[in-house]
Design a protein around this motif. Structure first.
Motif, PDB file in Angstrom:
ATOM      1  N   TRP A  85     126.789 144.765  55.312  1.00 48.70           N
ATOM      2  CA  TRP A  85     126.543 145.763  56.333  1.00 48.70           C
ATOM      3  C   TRP A  85     125.239 145.391  57.011  1.00 48.70           C
ATOM      4  N   TYR A  86     125.211 145.474  58.352  1.00 54.65           N
ATOM      5  CA  TYR A  86     124.029 145.078  59.109  1.00 54.65           C
ATOM      6  C   TYR A  86     123.492 146.254  59.917  1.00 54.65           C
ATOM      7  N   GLY A 143     146.950 152.945  63.984  1.00 54.46           N
ATOM      8  CA  GLY A 143     147.585 152.589  62.724  1.00 54.46           C
ATOM      9  C   GLY A 143     146.654 152.779  61.539  1.00 54.46           C
ATOM     10  N   ILE A 144     147.159 152.418  60.392  1.00 56.05           N
ATOM     11  CA  ILE A 144     146.410 152.536  59.143  1.00 56.05           C
ATOM     12  C   ILE A 144     145.535 151.302  58.993  1.00 56.05           C
ATOM     13  N   LEU A 145     144.277 151.526  58.664  1.00 51.76           N
ATOM     14  CA  LEU A 145     143.330 150.430  58.544  1.00 51.76           C
ATOM     15  C   LEU A 145     142.802 150.335  57.118  1.00 51.76           C
ATOM     16  N   MET A 146     142.787 149.131  56.597  1.00 53.40           N
ATOM     17  CA  MET A 146     142.205 148.859  55.280  1.00 53.40           C
ATOM     18  C   MET A 146     141.192 147.738  55.479  1.00 53.40           C
ATOM     19  N   ASP A 147     140.074 147.825  54.813  1.00 49.07           N
ATOM     20  CA  ASP A 147     139.033 146.795  54.902  1.00 49.07           C
ATOM     21  C   ASP A 147     138.676 146.492  56.355  1.00 49.07           C
ATOM     22  N   SER A 148     138.385 147.514  57.103  1.00 46.50           N
ATOM     23  CA  SER A 148     138.108 147.340  58.528  1.00 46.50           C
ATOM     24  C   SER A 148     136.604 147.275  58.794  1.00 46.50           C
ATOM     25  N   VAL A 149     136.277 146.755  59.974  1.00 50.09           N
ATOM     26  CA  VAL A 149     134.894 146.679  60.435  1.00 50.09           C
ATOM     27  C   VAL A 149     134.606 147.922  61.276  1.00 50.09           C
ATOM     28  N   THR A 150     133.531 148.600  60.932  1.00 47.32           N
ATOM     29  CA  THR A 150     133.066 149.764  61.671  1.00 47.32           C
ATOM     30  C   THR A 150     131.764 149.371  62.354  1.00 47.32           C
ATOM     31  N   TRP A 151     131.610 149.773  63.604  1.00 47.64           N
ATOM     32  CA  TRP A 151     130.401 149.402  64.341  1.00 47.64           C
ATOM     33  C   TRP A 151     129.973 150.517  65.279  1.00 47.64           C
ATOM     34  N   SER A 152     128.692 150.535  65.577  1.00 52.10           N
ATOM     35  CA  SER A 152     128.163 151.451  66.590  1.00 52.10           C
ATOM     36  C   SER A 152     126.962 150.787  67.261  1.00 52.10           C
ATOM     37  N   ILE A 153     126.809 151.104  68.536  1.00 52.58           N
ATOM     38  CA  ILE A 153     125.722 150.549  69.338  1.00 52.58           C
ATOM     39  C   ILE A 153     125.106 151.682  70.149  1.00 52.58           C
ATOM     40  N   LYS A 154     123.788 151.691  70.187  1.00 55.38           N
ATOM     41  CA  LYS A 154     123.065 152.641  71.027  1.00 55.38           C
ATOM     42  C   LYS A 154     122.064 151.844  71.852  1.00 55.38           C
ATOM     43  N   LEU A 155     122.237 151.872  73.159  1.00 57.88           N
ATOM     44  CA  LEU A 155     121.350 151.178  74.078  1.00 57.88           C
ATOM     45  C   LEU A 155     120.549 152.218  74.849  1.00 57.88           C
ATOM     46  N   GLY A 166     133.283 151.809  67.266  1.00 56.96           N
ATOM     47  CA  GLY A 166     134.669 151.446  67.048  1.00 56.96           C
ATOM     48  C   GLY A 166     134.981 151.167  65.599  1.00 56.96           C
ATOM     49  N   ILE A 167     136.271 151.175  65.316  1.00 55.31           N
ATOM     50  CA  ILE A 167     136.779 150.815  63.994  1.00 55.31           C
ATOM     51  C   ILE A 167     137.867 149.773  64.213  1.00 55.31           C
ATOM     52  N   GLN A 168     137.558 148.548  63.857  1.00 56.60           N
ATOM     53  CA  GLN A 168     138.476 147.410  63.953  1.00 56.60           C
ATOM     54  C   GLN A 168     139.082 147.269  65.350  1.00 56.60           C
ATOM     55  N   SER A 169     138.327 147.673  66.365  1.00 53.39           N
ATOM     56  CA  SER A 169     138.698 147.508  67.755  1.00 53.39           C
ATOM     57  C   SER A 169     137.401 147.271  68.519  1.00 53.39           C
ATOM     58  N   PHE A 170     137.427 146.317  69.450  1.00 57.11           N
ATOM     59  CA  PHE A 170     136.178 145.853  70.046  1.00 57.11           C
ATOM     60  C   PHE A 170     136.304 145.727  71.566  1.00 57.11           C
ATOM     61  N   PRO A 171     135.191 145.883  72.280  1.00 64.22           N
ATOM     62  CA  PRO A 171     135.215 145.725  73.742  1.00 64.22           C
ATOM     63  C   PRO A 171     135.289 144.257  74.143  1.00 64.22           C
TER      64      PRO A 171
END
Length: 190
Positions: A85-86, A143-155, A166-171
């Motif tokens: 986790w970063y 859909g159902i997600l297992m072992d997914s990447v969660t991310w957030s950005i604040k600019l 996002g959760i396992q979906s990216f821009p």
């Protein structure tokens, strides 16, 4: 270095500047008289500024970076089970960043230390290219997600705050954003 990058560097150093002064500064920096290269022309500078008009603010022939797009702070959090986790915070005003990495599993590789860190100025230029302010507020993977990447950005910019997650979906541009983070921190991220 491109004309666009030269404009960004000059605006970063000098602040608001007239277009003719910007041109003079670009030609002074390029040392075209000593190197024999052609001087930058006014039409080239105006062309770049007009193509990137959403980034630049022009009033009375004075060019600045649009305060709505000029970053002050970027906060990034991303990861997923089992890790790593970063958490990365970039302070553009003071020219520094903080990087945290933690692991939730004994099987995660923890021995790799970051290589030399990169340039905050180069990272900032990449943010301008990526136009994070245009990213949607939320990205979902159906859909159902297992072992997914969660991310957030604040600019945080001089006049606005842009948030995206996002959760396992990216821009669009996510891979370039990850590469920019990797270059900045010296550690492979996403």
């Amino acid at each position: 270095m491109s004309i666009f990058e030269n404009i960004l560097d000059i605006l970063e150093e000098k602040g608001a500047i007239s277009i003719p002064s910007l041109l003079d500064e670009m030609n002074r920096l390029s040392n075209f008289q000593r190197t024999g290269a052609k001087p930058v022309e006014l039409s080239h500078v105006k062309s770049v500024i007009s193509r990137k008009r959403e980034l630049f603010h022009i009033k009375n022939n004075i060019v600045t970076i649009d305060p709505d797009k000029d970053p002050i702070l970027l906060s990034v959090s991303l990861g997923g089970y089992p890790g790593p986790w970063y958490k990365i915070e970039v302070d553009f005003i003071n020219g520094r960043f903080v990087y945290f990495e933690w692991h939730l599993s004994n099987f995660s590789s923890r021995n790799a230390l970051p290589r030399a860190s990169g340039s905050i100025e180069e990272f900032k230029k990449e943010l301008y290219r990526l136009k994070i302010w245009k990213w949607h507020r939320e990205y979902k993977n159906p859909g159902i997600l297992m072992d997914s990447v969660t991310w957030s950005i604040k600019l945080v910019t001089k006049e606005n705050i842009f948030e995206s997650q996002g959760i396992q979906s990216f821009p669009n541009g996510w891979d370039k954003f990850c590469m920019a983070l990797t270059n900045l921190t010296g550690k492979y991220i996403c």
